[in-house]
Design a protein around this motif. Sequence first.
Motif, short mmCIF file in Angstrom:
data_model
loop_
_atom_site.label_atom_id
_atom_site.label_comp_id
_atom_site.label_asym_id
_atom_site.label_seq_id
_atom_site.Cartn_x
_atom_site.Cartn_y
_atom_site.Cartn_z
N LYS A 1 0.73 -1.29 -0.08
CA LYS A 1 0.00 0.22 0.01
C LYS A 1 0.88 1.08 -0.03
O LYS A 1 0.64 2.03 -0.74
CB LYS A 1 -0.79 0.00 1.24
CG LYS A 1 -2.41 0.75 1.05
CD LYS A 1 -2.91 0.49 2.35
CE LYS A 1 -4.20 1.44 2.43
NZ LYS A 1 -5.33 0.99 2.22
N GLU A 2 1.94 1.10 0.93
CA GLU A 2 2.90 2.41 0.87
C GLU A 2 3.42 2.59 -0.18
O GLU A 2 3.68 3.57 -0.78
CB GLU A 2 3.80 2.00 2.16
CG GLU A 2 4.75 3.17 2.45
CD GLU A 2 5.64 2.75 3.58
OE1 GLU A 2 5.03 2.11 4.29
OE2 GLU A 2 6.71 3.08 3.39
N MET B 1 1.28 4.16 -2.95
CA MET B 1 1.14 5.75 -2.71
C MET B 1 2.59 6.30 -3.01
O MET B 1 2.37 7.51 -3.57
CB MET B 1 1.09 5.73 -0.80
CG MET B 1 1.05 7.26 -0.60
SD MET B 1 2.52 8.04 -0.14
CE MET B 1 3.16 7.06 1.12
N LEU B 2 3.62 5.85 -2.79
CA LEU B 2 5.03 6.53 -3.00
C LEU B 2 4.71 6.77 -4.57
O LEU B 2 5.42 7.87 -5.16
CB LEU B 2 6.10 5.74 -2.63
CG LEU B 2 6.47 5.84 -1.07
CD1 LEU B 2 7.70 4.61 -0.75
CD2 LEU B 2 6.93 7.25 -0.84
N MET B 3 4.45 5.78 -5.47
CA MET B 3 4.60 5.77 -6.63
C MET B 3 3.37 6.86 -7.35
O MET B 3 3.72 7.60 -8.20
CB MET B 3 4.19 4.37 -7.29
CG MET B 3 5.72 3.41 -7.05
SD MET B 3 5.30 2.00 -8.36
CE MET B 3 5.29 0.77 -6.86
N ALA B 4 2.48 6.81 -6.56
CA ALA B 4 1.24 7.58 -7.09
C ALA B 4 1.69 9.07 -6.74
O ALA B 4 1.54 9.97 -7.79
CB ALA B 4 -0.03 7.51 -6.00
N PRO C 1 0.12 1.38 -8.67
CA PRO C 1 -0.29 2.30 -7.97
C PRO C 1 -1.60 2.28 -7.31
O PRO C 1 -1.73 2.19 -6.32
CB PRO C 1 0.23 3.62 -8.23
CG PRO C 1 1.12 3.39 -9.38
CD PRO C 1 0.75 2.23 -10.15
N VAL C 2 -2.84 2.35 -8.29
CA VAL C 2 -3.95 2.28 -7.96
C VAL C 2 -4.20 1.14 -7.16
O VAL C 2 -5.16 0.78 -6.24
CB VAL C 2 -4.91 2.38 -9.16
CG1 VAL C 2 -6.25 2.48 -8.74
CG2 VAL C 2 -4.61 3.63 -9.88
N ILE D 1 -2.67 0.87 -3.62
CA ILE D 1 -3.12 1.95 -2.65
C ILE D 1 -4.57 1.13 -2.11
O ILE D 1 -4.83 1.26 -0.95
CB ILE D 1 -3.62 3.05 -2.88
CG1 ILE D 1 -2.15 3.97 -3.43
CG2 ILE D 1 -4.14 3.95 -2.30
CD1 ILE D 1 -2.24 5.05 -4.18
N ARG D 2 -5.27 0.41 -3.00
CA ARG D 2 -6.74 -0.20 -2.56
C ARG D 2 -6.48 -1.41 -1.65
O ARG D 2 -7.31 -1.60 -1.01
CB ARG D 2 -7.35 -0.44 -3.78
CG ARG D 2 -8.19 0.61 -4.10
CD ARG D 2 -9.41 0.26 -5.22
NE ARG D 2 -9.51 1.22 -6.22
CZ ARG D 2 -9.63 0.83 -7.57
NH1 ARG D 2 -9.32 -0.21 -7.92
NH2 ARG D 2 -9.59 1.71 -8.35
#
Lengths: 231, 475
Positions: B364-365, B368-371, B468-469, B472-473
């Motif tokens: 998840k983290e 987020m970092l990639m997003a 990333p999507v 994160i989910r």
Amino acid sequence: MKVIEIENLNKIYKESEIEVHAVNGVTLDFEEGEFAAIVGPSGSGKTTLLNMIGGLDDPTSGEVIVGGSSMSKLKGAELTDFRLHNIGFVFQSYNLIPVLTAKENTEFVMRLQGLSAKVCETRSEELLNIVGLGERMNARPNKLSGGQQQRVAVARALASKPKFVLADEPTANLDSKSTETLLEIMEKLNREENITFIFSTHDARVVKKARRVITLEDGKILSDVTKNGGE
Amino acid sequence: MITSISWKNVWRNKSRSMIVIGAVTLGTLSGVFVAGMMKGWVDQRIHSAIHTEVSHIKMQHPEYLNNEEIKYTIPNYSEIENYLNNSENVKAWTKHTKIMAMAATSRGNTGVMLKGINPDEEKRVSDLYTNIVKGGGNYFESEFKNPIVISEKTADQLRLINYQITDNLIDTLKLLKVKDHTIESLASIKDKRFITEKKFKSALEEILHKNEIRVHGPVIMQMAKHYKVKSKIVFTFSGSNGEMSYQSFRVVGVYKTANTMFDQMNAFVIADDLAKVAGFEPNKYHEINMIINEESVDIKDFSQTLAEKFSETNVMTWKELAPDAGMMADFMQVYYYIIMGVIFFALAFGIINTMLMAILERIKELGMLMAIGMNKKRVFNMIMLETVFLTLTGSVVGMILGAITIGITGRVGLNFSSVQEGFEAFGWSALVYPSIELSFFFGVTLMVIAIGILASIIPARKALKLNPVEAIRME
């Protein structure tokens, strides 16, 4: 000035041979300084729309133009770099880096942008003061409440000086007091700094504060209402 | 910032990281220690090969190598002597006359190579004079006619060693607080002489319990040993005129090196004494041994210079004369790294596994970092650095512990006396002083970094494949 132009955006998923039209022919514009909420029931396509605006998901067809440049032409590292310099993200579950302090989390994006340590430090302190966490700068996420963590996430989203901030259900995990504080902060930033905020939300409190409410249903825009002076 | 995150990530799950760090520490410690022990051994072997057995460079008559006949003396000796005396590249040199002889006493006989030496000159080239055993006389310091220094092995074959329980030995055992029962048993064979080790051992086995022998046996054996210094040995050999000659020499010293083969072969006498009895002409020698000034010239280069200058002479370096030690000197450096490589290769699997777990926990983290704009290169670097830090921490601790262990054992030595005989038969000392070079630690550090980078590839690839999507989910 238009910050985002969305033209006939479509997203089709294939789920075991059945095509799901998550976003269906959406055409939208966002002006600089908007405080807009995208609402709709679960599965209406709001998160998918937000992901495509943020360059995290590719549209099946259509185009998203940010600040005059089309995102669909960007791929891989270019797209990541585009997000880094143009878009701020606030996620439902805060998603802070647990090993870094509030200040370091805020600085992180700026460091990725290659800004100097001094600049990063000054701006992150400034932002954390704005979100009311000047006293908790050196606390790690596990020492902060959910509301405080989400305020750090807002500070982080603003740190890169983005063209707009996308917030996906930012209040979903917060109690009413934290929600109120967060919304006040974001509204203040929007009014005073002219920062564009776009939310996807279920939360009536967010909808109440938003000055523009776009309602989606089955991937299509059901209504797009701009209120006079918010509330 | 990425470096700082990577370092902090290492300590996120302390117990898991500590297990990997502990494994790397132990692996590095054992690798460094084994390498240190091997190096200690090899260094001792090389030192003894050069400074006791063959010197840096040896010059001989070309035929002498194939046929050790006394007629094959070094041609143009005077020229060589002159050259060596004036060469700055030569630290010290000495010459020997050699003759194969049959040694005999009233109780035993054996074949040896009698080496005629000049003791003072010899001391500058060979450290054999430091290997005189306790109670075994001295290195040509006694004023006897025709003195000889033989090895303990030769003394044993000629039955010049007695075993005897003396008052002195019993007093020493009392001081060492050995039990009264043991001392009383030993007193029963007091002053009785045993002419072989075997007979003495069986006498001990009769009067002492197995446990007593295990505990006190080595001390008793060592202290009961008496060398019959001043004994005469008669040598039979074929002199320069081809006729059989006889000459007696008196034992003044008994030596023992770590190389049984060398000991068994060599006995040393004064060159003039040997020349007289064997009929050698003046300035006729069978070999020249020299120690080179290694700071000013390479041994191989200098041996080539000598070979070109004195083409009628055969010139050999220590690596050719003691090929086992030469091979070790060339190969060991590689060998130490092979040991470390095998250890790290095995550890790499554990490191990969740990890093994969770390990545799975953080999906998840990472999403987020990639997003928010961390590109793949930076994500890869972050995971790679984390793996390198994890590995390097363990290996640095391992290297420090290894250096301390080698420092201590290098001072007190490691005793492999239980397998002494086997070791010494190959010229390897049973008492090892481990040692290590600083450059080895640099090499290991580079190796650890390389292993860390390699071990990070699989976990990093896993992270880079994330969307990333979706990440994160993920809950």
